[in-house]
Design an enzyme around this catalytic site. Structure first.
Site, PDB file in Angstrom:
ATOM      1  NE  ARG A 121     -18.216 -27.463 -21.405  1.00  0.00           N
ATOM      2  CZ  ARG A 121     -16.897 -27.871 -21.011  1.00  0.00           C
ATOM      3  NH1 ARG A 121     -16.009 -27.597 -20.704  1.00  0.00           N
ATOM      4  NH2 ARG A 121     -16.987 -29.511 -21.179  1.00  0.00           N
ATOM      5  CG  ASP A 148     -29.329 -25.895 -18.794  1.00  0.00           C
ATOM      6  OD1 ASP A 148     -28.242 -25.949 -18.012  1.00  0.00           O
ATOM      7  OD2 ASP A 148     -29.532 -26.175 -19.899  1.00  0.00           O
ATOM      8  CB  ILE A 177     -26.340 -31.715 -13.620  1.00  0.00           C
ATOM      9  CG1 ILE A 177     -27.740 -32.258 -13.489  1.00  0.00           C
ATOM     10  CG2 ILE A 177     -25.564 -32.035 -14.892  1.00  0.00           C
ATOM     11  CD1 ILE A 177     -28.082 -33.633 -13.728  1.00  0.00           C
ATOM     12  NE  ARG A 229     -21.848 -18.727 -24.113  1.00  0.00           N
ATOM     13  CZ  ARG A 229     -21.520 -19.467 -23.545  1.00  0.00           C
ATOM     14  NH1 ARG A 229     -20.822 -19.675 -22.361  1.00  0.00           N
ATOM     15  NH2 ARG A 229     -21.614 -20.957 -24.052  1.00  0.00           N
TER      16      ARG A 229
HETATM   17  N1  EPU Z   1     -19.765 -35.507 -17.925  1.00  0.00           N
HETATM   18  C1  EPU Z   1     -18.677 -36.307 -17.923  1.00  0.00           C
HETATM   19  N2  EPU Z   1     -17.918 -36.837 -19.125  1.00  0.00           N
HETATM   20  C2  EPU Z   1     -18.424 -36.677 -20.334  1.00  0.00           C
HETATM   21  C3  EPU Z   1     -19.490 -35.660 -20.297  1.00  0.00           C
HETATM   22  C4  EPU Z   1     -19.933 -35.293 -19.302  1.00  0.00           C
HETATM   23  O1  EPU Z   1     -18.223 -36.846 -16.765  1.00  0.00           O
HETATM   24  O2  EPU Z   1     -17.797 -37.018 -21.138  1.00  0.00           O
HETATM   25  C5  EPU Z   1     -20.603 -35.158 -16.705  1.00  0.00           C
HETATM   26  C6  EPU Z   1     -20.276 -33.522 -16.694  1.00  0.00           C
HETATM   27  O3  EPU Z   1     -19.395 -33.074 -16.116  1.00  0.00           O
HETATM   28  C7  EPU Z   1     -21.688 -33.151 -16.099  1.00  0.00           C
HETATM   29  C8  EPU Z   1     -22.534 -34.285 -16.472  1.00  0.00           C
HETATM   30  O4  EPU Z   1     -21.784 -35.161 -16.985  1.00  0.00           O
HETATM   31  O5  EPU Z   1     -21.478 -33.341 -14.694  1.00  0.00           O
HETATM   32  C9  EPU Z   1     -23.737 -33.800 -17.506  1.00  0.00           C
HETATM   33  O6  EPU Z   1     -23.229 -33.115 -18.531  1.00  0.00           O
HETATM   34  P1  EPU Z   1     -23.531 -33.171 -19.908  1.00  0.00           P
HETATM   35  O7  EPU Z   1     -22.412 -33.578 -20.638  1.00  0.00           O
HETATM   36  O8  EPU Z   1     -24.994 -33.730 -20.174  1.00  0.00           O
HETATM   37  O9  EPU Z   1     -23.689 -31.641 -20.219  1.00  0.00           O
HETATM   38  P2  EPU Z   1     -23.225 -30.825 -21.829  1.00  0.00           P
HETATM   39  O10 EPU Z   1     -23.525 -31.879 -22.730  1.00  0.00           O
HETATM   40  O11 EPU Z   1     -22.021 -30.393 -21.772  1.00  0.00           O
HETATM   41  C10 EPU Z   1     -25.731 -29.814 -22.066  1.00  0.00           C
HETATM   42  C11 EPU Z   1     -26.139 -28.385 -22.306  1.00  0.00           C
HETATM   43  C12 EPU Z   1     -26.130 -27.681 -20.942  1.00  0.00           C
HETATM   44  C13 EPU Z   1     -26.817 -28.185 -19.952  1.00  0.00           C
HETATM   45  C14 EPU Z   1     -26.375 -29.720 -19.968  1.00  0.00           C
HETATM   46  C15 EPU Z   1     -27.082 -30.637 -18.845  1.00  0.00           C
HETATM   47  C16 EPU Z   1     -25.574 -28.002 -24.562  1.00  0.00           C
HETATM   48  C17 EPU Z   1     -24.664 -27.383 -25.739  1.00  0.00           C
HETATM   49  N3  EPU Z   1     -25.215 -27.813 -23.271  1.00  0.00           N
HETATM   50  O12 EPU Z   1     -24.234 -29.618 -21.751  1.00  0.00           O
HETATM   51  O13 EPU Z   1     -26.427 -26.373 -21.323  1.00  0.00           O
HETATM   52  O14 EPU Z   1     -26.622 -27.836 -18.528  1.00  0.00           O
HETATM   53  O15 EPU Z   1     -26.411 -30.432 -21.178  1.00  0.00           O
HETATM   54  O16 EPU Z   1     -28.384 -30.611 -19.196  1.00  0.00           O
HETATM   55  O17 EPU Z   1     -26.698 -28.770 -24.845  1.00  0.00           O
HETATM   56  C18 EPU Z   1     -27.035 -24.093 -20.725  1.00  0.00           C
HETATM   57  O18 EPU Z   1     -27.478 -23.914 -21.933  1.00  0.00           O
HETATM   58  O19 EPU Z   1     -26.745 -22.989 -20.191  1.00  0.00           O
HETATM   59  C19 EPU Z   1     -25.990 -25.296 -20.480  1.00  0.00           C
HETATM   60  C20 EPU Z   1     -24.758 -25.038 -19.611  1.00  0.00           C
END
Ligand code: EPU
Length: 418
Positions: free
Chosen positions: A92, A305, A327, A397
């Site tokens: 993603r 995480d 989250i 990963r």
């Molecule tokens: N969300 C929205 N709209 C958006 C973006 C996010 O509704 O446009 C929601 C998501 O659905 C979720 C919440 O906001 O409910 C938080 O999601 P976030 O966008 O912060 O997650 P992410 O950026 O996709 C990153 C990490 C994840 C980690 C999360 C939360 C990276 C590459 N990934 O994901 O890492 O769990 O932040 O801290 O930085 C992992 O490493 O195992 C992993 C999943």
């Protein structure tokens, strides 16, 4: 597909080096798109996700190489502004190329990531922010197609705290004309690391690590030179859980404990002892863990995480632990697998109630996502008998040489290639 066979019951002891942070490496690799020329980034972990990001950048025409933690990316030859479905569907974080491409080249075509094992995970906030900065965006056959002349600074309020959303928009704003304000921004250490990397390229950013970030756009950035990324706080926390559950005594080298305040406070309450030493952070697991409740919250709260690994510890703690996941809507996939090992866990919506049992027993189990696979390892290291963890490509990963590191600490662990 490789699997891991673990015979539990060993108290792990010794020193382990923490690798560079996956979730800092990925956005920092995409930030190289913002400047034309040779970029070098160091301390990059050797992970499947890093390889996927390398393929994505190569697919755009960049020249990419990886050698012992050093990544070189020559972005002067980028001539294709696309992240295809085949790559985005496996990772993603590929969506992090969207804003750098639009900021530097004025266009991008990026596959929509779709849902994944842990939740729906939309990118609406990334798109909303980019539109506010003047991009024209349409969705076509599963792709986001974005076009813009030079982006313009804007005031953007993010309804939900989003890590990659904040990172993507920060990368759009650094080359925009004028000032951008990101409100309700994510405050994770990885966001700060990306900001520091962008600042080293010539960007003007204030407030990274706070909930309001101010970015003054510049006309041009210079390539990254030897930028070293931060240590992985989630790998650090995973080893803390491993010391905790095995009653082990570990020294975690090259880590940044200050990035894990909430998790460490919680682990202390369960009986884990921490000592700063010259060689690194010493983590000593207690004879019996004490059950504690936890709720996942964006940084500086307890990280989502780390939820699965904490739950694995709680399965054999004294008492009952209530674990709230706030989250992601579907981040309890490990529960069914932990129950196969004898854990007593019930789920009600986003809340899991874990009643500590006397012991876990080895069983065949299946990894369903990255952190779920880590939690199965934590549990298996304590369980009586043999656990076989299938589908460990999820683990590969995001954890660098986890099985080798564990073996050096005395774990009875074997990777079976398949
Ligand atoms: N969300 C929205 N709209 C958006 C973006 C996010 O509704 O446009 C929601 C998501 O659905 C979720 C919440 O906001 O409910 C938080 O999601 P976030 O966008 O912060 O997650 P992410 O950026 O996709 C990153 C990490 C994840 C980690 C999360 C939360 C990276 C590459 N990934 O994901 O890492 O769990 O932040 O801290 O930085 C992992 O490493 O195992 C992993 C999943």
């Amino acid at each position: 597909m490789d699997k891991l066979i673990i015979r539990g019951g060993k108290q792990l002891k010794g020193e382990v080096s923490i690798s560079g942070a996956k979730n800092a490496a990925l956005p920092i690799m995409t930030s190289s798109i913002l400047a034309s020329g040779e970029n070098t980034i160091t301390r990059i972990p050797d992970l499947m996700d890093v390889r996927t990001m390398g393929r994505l950048l190569s697919n755009m025409g960049a020249r990419y190489s990886y050698n012992q933690g050093i990544v070189e990316i020559d972005t002067s030859s980028i001539n294709k502004f696309e992240a295809p479905y085949e790559l985005v569907k496996t990772m993603r974080a590929s969506v992090l190329v969207l804003c750098p491409l639009v900021a530097r080249f004025g266009r991008a075509k990026v596959s929509l990531p779709g849902g994944c094992a842990i939740g729906a995970r939309p990118i609406n906030l990334h798109l909303m922010g980019l539109e506010k900065m003047g991009a024209k965006i349409r969705l076509e056959s599963g792709y986001v197609i974005a076009k813009a002349n030079r982006l313009k600074g804007a005031s953007i309020y993010l309804d939900t705290v989003t890590v990659t959303g904040t990172e993507n928009l920060m990368m759009a704003a650094v080359l925009a004309k004028g000032t951008t304000i990101l409100e309700n921004a994510a405050r994770e250490p990885e966001v700060i690391d990306l900001a520091n990397c962008l600042i080293s390229m010539g960007a003007r950013i204030k407030g990274a690590g706070e909930s309001v970030i101010e970015i003054e756009g510049v006309d041009e950035l210079k390539p990254l030179k030897n930028y070293a990324i931060i240590p992985d706080r989630i790998e650090t926390g995973t080893f803390m859980s491993i010391a905790g559950i095995t009653g082990g005594d570990l020294i975690l080298k090259d880590c940044r404990p200050e990035h894990l305040d909430a998790a460490m406070m919680k682990l202390k309450d369960t009986g884990v002892i921490f000592k700063e030493t010259k060689r690194g952070l010493r983590v000593i697991g207690p004879q019996n863990l004490i059950a504690k409740d936890v709720k996942t919250i964006p940084y500086p709260g307890f990280p989502t995480d780390m939820q699965a690994q904490f739950m694995a510890m709680m399965t054999i703690a004294k008492g009952t632990s209530v674990i709230k996941e706030t989250i992601f809507e579907n981040r309890f996939m490990h529960v069914a697998e932990l129950k196969r090992m004898g854990a007593d866990i019930s789920i009600d919506g986003g809340t899991a109630t874990v009643k500590g049992v006397e012991k876990l027993k080895g069983a065949p189990v299946m990894a369903t996502d990255l952190r779920a696979s880590a939690s199965l390892i934590v549990a298996a290291l304590r369980a009586e008998g043999e656990t076989t963890i299938h589908r460990i490509y999820h683990l590969d990963r995001g954890y660098e040489k986890m099985d080798e590191k564990l073996k050096k600490l005395g774990a009875d662990i074997e990777r079976v290639k398949g």
